[in-house]
Design a protein around this motif. Structure first.
Motif, PDB file in Angstrom:
ATOM      1  N   LEU A 169       0.771  -1.292  -0.221  1.00 26.81           N
ATOM      2  CA  LEU A 169       0.030   0.056  -0.101  1.00 26.81           C
ATOM      3  C   LEU A 169       0.773   1.316  -0.065  1.00 26.81           C
ATOM      4  CD1 LEU A 169      -2.811  -0.684   2.777  1.00 26.81           C
ATOM      5  CD2 LEU A 169      -2.868  -0.913   0.263  1.00 26.81           C
ATOM      6  N   ASP A 170       0.377   2.241  -0.563  1.00 26.33           N
ATOM      7  CA  ASP A 170       1.020   3.660  -0.430  1.00 26.33           C
ATOM      8  C   ASP A 170       0.287   4.473   0.588  1.00 26.33           C
ATOM      9  OD1 ASP A 170       2.715   5.761  -1.730  1.00 26.33           O
ATOM     10  OD2 ASP A 170       0.711   6.692  -1.906  1.00 26.33           O
ATOM     11  N   LEU A 171       1.098   4.674   1.546  1.00 30.64           N
ATOM     12  CA  LEU A 171       0.322   5.263   2.762  1.00 30.64           C
ATOM     13  C   LEU A 171       1.454   6.587   3.059  1.00 30.64           C
ATOM     14  CD1 LEU A 171      -0.205   2.524   5.227  1.00 30.64           C
ATOM     15  CD2 LEU A 171      -1.836   3.678   3.686  1.00 30.64           C
ATOM     16  N   ALA A 172       0.645   7.564   3.652  1.00 36.63           N
ATOM     17  CA  ALA A 172       1.145   8.835   4.388  1.00 36.63           C
ATOM     18  C   ALA A 172       1.808   8.199   5.641  1.00 36.63           C
ATOM     19  CB  ALA A 172       0.027   9.824   4.631  1.00 36.63           C
ATOM     20  N   LEU A 173       2.879   9.080   5.828  1.00 36.24           N
ATOM     21  CA  LEU A 173       4.004   8.603   6.827  1.00 36.24           C
ATOM     22  C   LEU A 173       3.013   8.315   8.135  1.00 36.24           C
ATOM     23  CD1 LEU A 173       7.122  10.818   6.678  1.00 36.24           C
ATOM     24  CD2 LEU A 173       6.681   8.674   5.708  1.00 36.24           C
ATOM     25  N   LEU A 174       2.439   9.079   8.919  1.00 39.01           N
ATOM     26  CA  LEU A 174       1.737   8.728  10.177  1.00 39.01           C
ATOM     27  C   LEU A 174       0.830   7.473   9.817  1.00 39.01           C
ATOM     28  CD1 LEU A 174       1.398  12.261  11.871  1.00 39.01           C
ATOM     29  CD2 LEU A 174       3.327  10.371  12.028  1.00 39.01           C
ATOM     30  N   GLU A 175       0.463   7.255   8.718  1.00 40.33           N
ATOM     31  CA  GLU A 175      -0.570   5.954   8.812  1.00 40.33           C
ATOM     32  C   GLU A 175       0.387   4.887   8.327  1.00 40.33           C
ATOM     33  OE1 GLU A 175      -2.594   7.076   4.877  1.00 40.33           O
ATOM     34  OE2 GLU A 175      -4.032   8.274   5.999  1.00 40.33           O
ATOM     35  N   ALA A 176       1.595   4.971   8.232  1.00 43.60           N
ATOM     36  CA  ALA A 176       2.429   3.762   7.988  1.00 43.60           C
ATOM     37  C   ALA A 176       2.960   3.312   9.170  1.00 43.60           C
ATOM     38  CB  ALA A 176       3.607   4.347   6.998  1.00 43.60           C
ATOM     39  N   GLN A 177       2.643   3.916  10.425  1.00 36.00           N
ATOM     40  CA  GLN A 177       3.591   3.405  11.608  1.00 36.00           C
ATOM     41  C   GLN A 177       3.008   2.110  11.871  1.00 36.00           C
ATOM     42  OE1 GLN A 177       2.322   5.706  15.150  1.00 36.00           O
ATOM     43  NE2 GLN A 177       4.106   4.833  16.406  1.00 36.00           N
ATOM     44  N   GLY A 178       4.230   1.236  12.215  1.00 34.66           N
ATOM     45  CA  GLY A 178       3.822  -0.233  12.531  1.00 34.66           C
ATOM     46  C   GLY A 178       3.893  -1.150  11.359  1.00 34.66           C
ATOM     47  N   THR A 179       3.840  -0.565  10.155  1.00 35.20           N
ATOM     48  CA  THR A 179       3.897  -1.293   9.036  1.00 35.20           C
ATOM     49  C   THR A 179       5.217  -1.643   8.724  1.00 35.20           C
ATOM     50  OG1 THR A 179       4.038   0.619   7.389  1.00 35.20           O
ATOM     51  CG2 THR A 179       1.809  -0.205   8.253  1.00 35.20           C
ATOM     52  N   VAL A 180       5.480  -2.521   7.647  1.00 35.72           N
ATOM     53  CA  VAL A 180       6.768  -3.174   7.346  1.00 35.72           C
ATOM     54  C   VAL A 180       7.283  -2.465   5.888  1.00 35.72           C
ATOM     55  CG1 VAL A 180       8.560  -4.790   6.328  1.00 35.72           C
ATOM     56  CG2 VAL A 180       6.598  -5.109   8.269  1.00 35.72           C
ATOM     57  N   LEU A 181       8.297  -1.657   5.603  1.00 39.19           N
ATOM     58  CA  LEU A 181       8.640  -0.944   4.338  1.00 39.19           C
ATOM     59  C   LEU A 181       8.641  -1.870   3.353  1.00 39.19           C
ATOM     60  CD1 LEU A 181       9.167   2.098   3.622  1.00 39.19           C
ATOM     61  CD2 LEU A 181      11.402   1.595   4.016  1.00 39.19           C
ATOM     62  N   ALA A 182       8.212  -1.573   2.100  1.00 36.04           N
ATOM     63  CA  ALA A 182       8.400  -2.653   1.057  1.00 36.04           C
ATOM     64  C   ALA A 182       9.153  -1.870  -0.190  1.00 36.04           C
ATOM     65  CB  ALA A 182       6.865  -2.546   0.281  1.00 36.04           C
ATOM     66  N   GLU A 183       9.848  -0.778   0.409  1.00 30.85           N
ATOM     67  CA  GLU A 183      10.995  -0.195  -0.745  1.00 30.85           C
ATOM     68  C   GLU A 183      12.023   0.337   0.167  1.00 30.85           C
ATOM     69  OE1 GLU A 183       9.781   3.458  -2.431  1.00 30.85           O
ATOM     70  OE2 GLU A 183       8.332   3.783  -0.818  1.00 30.85           O
ATOM     71  N   ALA A 184      13.119   0.314  -0.564  1.00 29.00           N
ATOM     72  CA  ALA A 184      14.314   1.140   0.206  1.00 29.00           C
ATOM     73  C   ALA A 184      14.048   2.522  -0.031  1.00 29.00           C
ATOM     74  CB  ALA A 184      15.667   0.490  -0.374  1.00 29.00           C
ATOM     75  N   VAL A 185      14.245   3.246   1.075  1.00 26.05           N
ATOM     76  CA  VAL A 185      14.174   4.883   1.024  1.00 26.05           C
ATOM     77  C   VAL A 185      15.602   5.218   0.970  1.00 26.05           C
ATOM     78  CG1 VAL A 185      13.403   6.976   2.136  1.00 26.05           C
ATOM     79  CG2 VAL A 185      11.932   4.780   2.046  1.00 26.05           C
ATOM     80  N   SER A 186      15.967   6.243   0.133  1.00 30.01           N
ATOM     81  CA  SER A 186      17.406   6.750   0.037  1.00 30.01           C
ATOM     82  C   SER A 186      17.203   8.223   0.195  1.00 30.01           C
ATOM     83  CB  SER A 186      18.036   6.631  -1.217  1.00 30.01           C
ATOM     84  OG  SER A 186      18.003   5.112  -1.586  1.00 30.01           O
ATOM     85  N   ALA A 187      18.324   8.981   0.350  1.00 25.48           N
ATOM     86  CA  ALA A 187      18.495  10.191   0.689  1.00 25.48           C
ATOM     87  C   ALA A 187      18.677  11.154  -0.845  1.00 25.48           C
ATOM     88  CB  ALA A 187      19.489  10.692   1.690  1.00 25.48           C
ATOM     89  N   PRO A 188      17.817  11.819  -1.272  1.00 22.61           N
ATOM     90  CA  PRO A 188      18.066  12.510  -2.608  1.00 22.61           C
ATOM     91  C   PRO A 188      19.099  13.738  -2.356  1.00 22.61           C
ATOM     92  CG  PRO A 188      15.988  13.320  -1.474  1.00 22.61           C
ATOM     93  CD  PRO A 188      16.447  12.171  -0.682  1.00 22.61           C
ATOM     94  N   VAL A 189      19.345  14.108  -1.142  1.00 20.69           N
ATOM     95  CA  VAL A 189      20.360  15.177  -0.862  1.00 20.69           C
ATOM     96  C   VAL A 189      21.101  14.744   0.146  1.00 20.69           C
ATOM     97  CG1 VAL A 189      18.924  16.952  -2.172  1.00 20.69           C
ATOM     98  CG2 VAL A 189      18.650  16.567   0.559  1.00 20.69           C
ATOM     99  N   PRO A 190      22.381  15.282   0.647  1.00 22.04           N
ATOM    100  CA  PRO A 190      23.080  15.053   1.779  1.00 22.04           C
ATOM    101  C   PRO A 190      22.217  15.598   2.910  1.00 22.04           C
ATOM    102  CG  PRO A 190      24.162  16.825   0.460  1.00 22.04           C
ATOM    103  CD  PRO A 190      23.153  16.308  -0.489  1.00 22.04           C
ATOM    104  N   LEU A 191      22.541  15.071   4.195  1.00 18.82           N
ATOM    105  CA  LEU A 191      21.988  15.408   5.421  1.00 18.82           C
ATOM    106  C   LEU A 191      23.125  15.876   6.525  1.00 18.82           C
ATOM    107  CD1 LEU A 191      18.674  13.222   5.966  1.00 18.82           C
ATOM    108  CD2 LEU A 191      19.010  15.543   4.895  1.00 18.82           C
ATOM    109  N   PRO A 192      23.105  16.920   6.841  1.00 20.89           N
ATOM    110  CA  PRO A 192      22.334  18.066   6.282  1.00 20.89           C
ATOM    111  C   PRO A 192      22.896  18.610   4.987  1.00 20.89           C
ATOM    112  CG  PRO A 192      24.205  18.674   7.928  1.00 20.89           C
ATOM    113  CD  PRO A 192      24.215  17.292   8.027  1.00 20.89           C
TER     114      PRO A 192
END
Length: 401
Positions: free
Chosen positions: A21-44
């Motif tokens: 499912l595609d969910l807003a962040l707070l709706e996704a609490q407790g779920t399992v991520l189905a994709e890897a999330v990468s940083a598009p820019v350096p942090l900071p």
């Protein structure tokens, strides 16, 4: 009669991973991520100040001491979020707040505590090396780095990290929706008065909580009487909202084992004796594609069966490895006995001292004795060939949530 491993393999071979499912962040609490999330820019994304203080050229304050401070003109203030920051020439300083972007040319930040806090000019009483109190761009996360891996359970830190790289939505495996229901004419809701022969229903409360502990969404259904038509109606009503259904009671060899009566020959649900104690009578199958787990009615049997069979299945439905409860090796403090040919799950109290675990078996091990389960923090797993083990033996122990 099946082994525990055979019954679990049958279950895992028939449960499917839930679609993403595609969910807003707070709706996704407790779920399992189905994709890897990468940083598009350096942090900071830019060099910034780690302190409230003054941005300086380090060479300008190299000689500063308490006895002989360096005085510099203050050309302005730089606050967090300031988009107009340009450059700082040698011989000048600017007041800077924590998180504010460092002006070009500056290579150190002097904490306000090392100064007189001046506005037009400032006296600096301590030297600082280049890089002092500066958070460099990318020092937390470089651009392109995976910040949360696929398969991660999304808790508060993970959601914060995903938000920090600019994502407002994620693709996840949802938490399985699990309907839990107990059957039995003798059961009454907690708070209701009891007539002779009646008991307060507890299994569905216990197992609904266990579903949540396993990462699912638990729905407790009201107790169903031992009437085949009512039990069948309950199943069909719940299929519309359930990713899985868990029942307790009505699966053994009694004349009123109505769950077994209703489900035998329905869908793919089959009933088996499993070589385990507690929890020998088990049922599992698919009803209109929905996994149905029929567990024994004795409370300890139901709970142990959930941890051994249902919990791994719920993990598999979330795309996770169907791991058992966390297990440690521990030393028995007392002698224990186990029935031959059965895998025995004994309630116990696990302790850690001087670098090793010890475990003491509860005195009460009856499958109806919920009191010893409520005070236990572990299940001692004894193999089929472990008829008697003396104190000092090493055993595998499943840590309870």
């Amino acid at each position: 009669m099946r082994t525990v491993d055979e019954h679990l393999a049958d279950i895992l071979g028939n449960v499917a991973v839930l679609p993403p499912l595609d969910l807003a962040l707070l709706e996704a609490q407790g779920t399992v991520l189905a994709e890897a999330v990468s940083a598009p820019v350096p942090l900071p994304p830019f060099d910034n100040s780690a302190m409230d203080g003054y941005a300086v050229v380090a060479a300008d304050v190299a000689a500063a001491t308490e006895a002989d401070p360096v005085t510099l003109p203050v050309i302005g203030d730089i606050v967090a979020g300031d988009t107009g920051v340009s450059a700082l020439r040698p011989g000048l300083t600017a007041r800077i707040m924590t998180g504010a972007p460092l002006p070009a040319g500056a290579d150190a930040v002097i904490p306000v505590e090392w100064t007189d806090g001046g506005n037009a000019t400032v006296r600096i009483s301590r030297a600082a090396p280049s890089g002092h109190y500066i958070r460099r761009a990318g020092e937390d996360v470089p651009a392109g780095q995976v910040v949360v891996d696929a398969g991660s359970r999304l808790g508060a830190p993970q959601l914060g990290m995903i938000a920090a790289v600019g994502r407002s939505r994620v693709t996840v495996r949802p938490r399985p929706r699990v309907v839990v229901v107990s059957t039995g004419d003798e059961l009454r809701e907690p708070g209701e008065p009891l007539a002779p022969g009646q008991i307060w229903e507890s299994n569905s409360y216990m197992l609904t909580a266990a579903v949540v502990e396993a990462g699912g969404v638990g729905y407790r259904q009201a107790t169903v009487e031992d009437e085949p038509a009512k039990v069948l109606e309950m199943f069909h009503d719940q299929l519309v909202r359930a990713d899985a259904i868990v029942t307790t009671g009505g699966v053994s060899m009694g004349t009123r084992d109505v769950v077994k009566e209703v489900l035998a020959g329905t869908g793919t649900v089959g009933f088996h004796k499993v070589r385990m104690r507690p929890g020998k009578p088990q049922g599992f199958g698919l009803l209109e594609g929905v996994p149905v787990f029929t567990l024994p009615g004795n409370p300890v049997s139901a709970y142990v069966s959930f941890q051994v069979f249902v919990r791994p299945a719920l993990r598999a439905m979330q795309g996770l490895a169907p791991d058992p409860l966390p297990t440690v090796s521990a030393v028995l403090t007392d002698d224990v006995k186990s029935p031959p040919g059965l895998r025995h799950y004994m309630r116990g109290l696990l302790s850690f001292s001087h670098g090793s675990y010890t475990v003491t078996a509860a005195q009460s091990q009856g499958s109806h004795q919920l009191g010893s389960l409520a005070s236990a923090n572990a299940l001692i797993e004894l193999g089929e060939d472990a008829e008697a083990l003396p104190a000092g033996s090493h055993v595998e122990v499943m840590r309870l949530p």
